[in-house]
Design an enzyme around this catalytic site. Structure first.
Site, short mmCIF file in Angstrom:
data_model
loop_
_atom_site.label_atom_id
_atom_site.label_comp_id
_atom_site.label_asym_id
_atom_site.label_seq_id
_atom_site.Cartn_x
_atom_site.Cartn_y
_atom_site.Cartn_z
N CYS A 91 -45.46 28.93 7.50
CA CYS A 91 -46.46 29.73 6.55
C CYS A 91 -46.69 29.25 5.25
O CYS A 91 -47.24 28.08 5.12
CB CYS A 91 -45.95 31.22 6.76
SG CYS A 91 -47.43 32.36 5.94
N HIS A 112 -45.38 32.24 11.96
CA HIS A 112 -44.19 32.23 11.95
C HIS A 112 -43.16 32.13 13.40
O HIS A 112 -43.56 33.02 14.07
CB HIS A 112 -43.57 33.92 11.28
CG HIS A 112 -43.88 33.92 9.84
ND1 HIS A 112 -42.97 34.00 8.82
CD2 HIS A 112 -45.16 34.17 9.22
CE1 HIS A 112 -43.58 33.79 7.57
NE2 HIS A 112 -44.73 34.18 7.94
N GLU A 141 -40.27 32.37 13.82
CA GLU A 141 -39.15 32.97 14.09
C GLU A 141 -39.52 34.64 14.50
O GLU A 141 -38.32 34.93 14.76
CB GLU A 141 -38.32 32.98 12.84
CG GLU A 141 -38.93 34.03 11.47
CD GLU A 141 -40.19 33.12 10.64
OE1 GLU A 141 -40.38 33.49 9.69
OE2 GLU A 141 -40.40 32.21 11.26
#
Length: 292
Positions: A127, A236, A238
């Site tokens: 990001c 993202h 994650e």
């Protein structure tokens, strides 16, 4: 059998900043550096050990530890998401006061990218990390997609946050296409209002948002023989949502960690994105000294 620490990769994670705030009830007036746990756990999910890379300069600095020490010791670094990038970092004036970003964190992040690039170690951006890498190597950003890209779709929804999604087109023939064979479109989360405008020289766009054609993944051009691995995604990896599955981001993590493993025996050619060695580190030091 679990691997001992000596055989695990050591991956740096850039710090987020919460600047000194006299009104904060905890750590009043103190600068905080921290990581968001999801990204640390994502890296750890593949067995790597995560080390936050703190800013070594500032009003409380002591000793002689530098970012270069971390870059020499660690096997690679992940550049964290977070605050907007200060438009001055890519030669523009802020169009609105709320888009000032965080200049100090920019200087720190640029110095981290510089240190690991000079050490020939792999770098992965998430990001803001993608945006920062693009700026570090000479690219520019849209300060705000909604006001600067006519007809753009919504890329950030404050209420749905990491559940907000859109499709991306994976560029055929790219490294990303090799990682995801026979995948032309994929679903990813979208949590940003700034984005790449001009792609940095030497980088390829590997995925574009659909239908508004905004860069969503970049990779250092393969023609840069000997240069270290640098890749980044606007989404993202994650963040996962089992109720609405997105692209399998464990593939991206494994690709990065494989590059880190290779670099342990054959690091990339030392390279400064700023042409002058340690320029970003000196800029960071001067900026923080002036704040004392």
């Amino acid at each position: 059998m679990s691997l001992p620490a000596s055989r695990r990769l050591k991956i740096g994670l850039s710090a987020c900043f919460s600047h000194a705030d006299p009104s904060r009830p905890l750590f009043t007036g103190k600068t905080l550096q921290y990581v968001e746990q999801s990204i640390a756990h994502w890296i750890m999910s593949a067995g790597a050990m995560v080390v936050m890379v703190p800013c070594p300069t500032g009003e409380t600095a002591k000793g002689d530890v530098t970012l270069s020490h971390y870059a020499d010791w660690l096997d690679g670094v992940v550049m964290h998401g977070g605050a907007d990038v200060w438009p001055g970092s890519y030669g523009e004036e802020p169009l609105r006061p709320e888009w000032l970003g965080d200049r100090v964190r920019d200087l720190y992040d640029l110095a981290v990218v510089e240190a690991f690039s000079q050490a020939g170690k792999p770098i992965f951006g998430v990001c803001r990390g993608l945006q920062l890498i693009n700026v570090a190597f000479g690219g520019t950003l849209y300060q705000d997609i909604a006001t600067q890209v006519p007809g753009a779709q919504l890329h950030r929804n404050a209420s749905t946050y990491d559940r907000h999604q859109h499709d991306v087109h994976i560029v055929q023939g790219s490294r990303l296409a090799e990682l995801y064979p026979n995948t032309y479109m994929a679903r990813v989360n979208s949590i940003h209002h700034q984005a790449i405008k001009d792609v940095a020289p030497g980088f390829d766009v590997e995925a574009w948002s659909v239908p508004d054609h905004i860069p969503e993944a970049i990779y250092r051009h393969r023609g840069h023989t000997g240069k270290s691995y640098i890749a980044a995604t606007q989404w993202h990896p994650e963040f996962s949502n089992p109720d609405s599955p997105t692209l399998d981001d464990s593939v991206l993590l494994q690709d990065f960690l494989s590059a880190c493993e290779r670099a342990k025996t054959r690091p990339g050619v030392s390279h400064s994105p700023f042409q002058i060695r340690d320029r970003a580190t000196r800029m960071l030091r001067r900026a923080l000294l002036r704040r004392k």
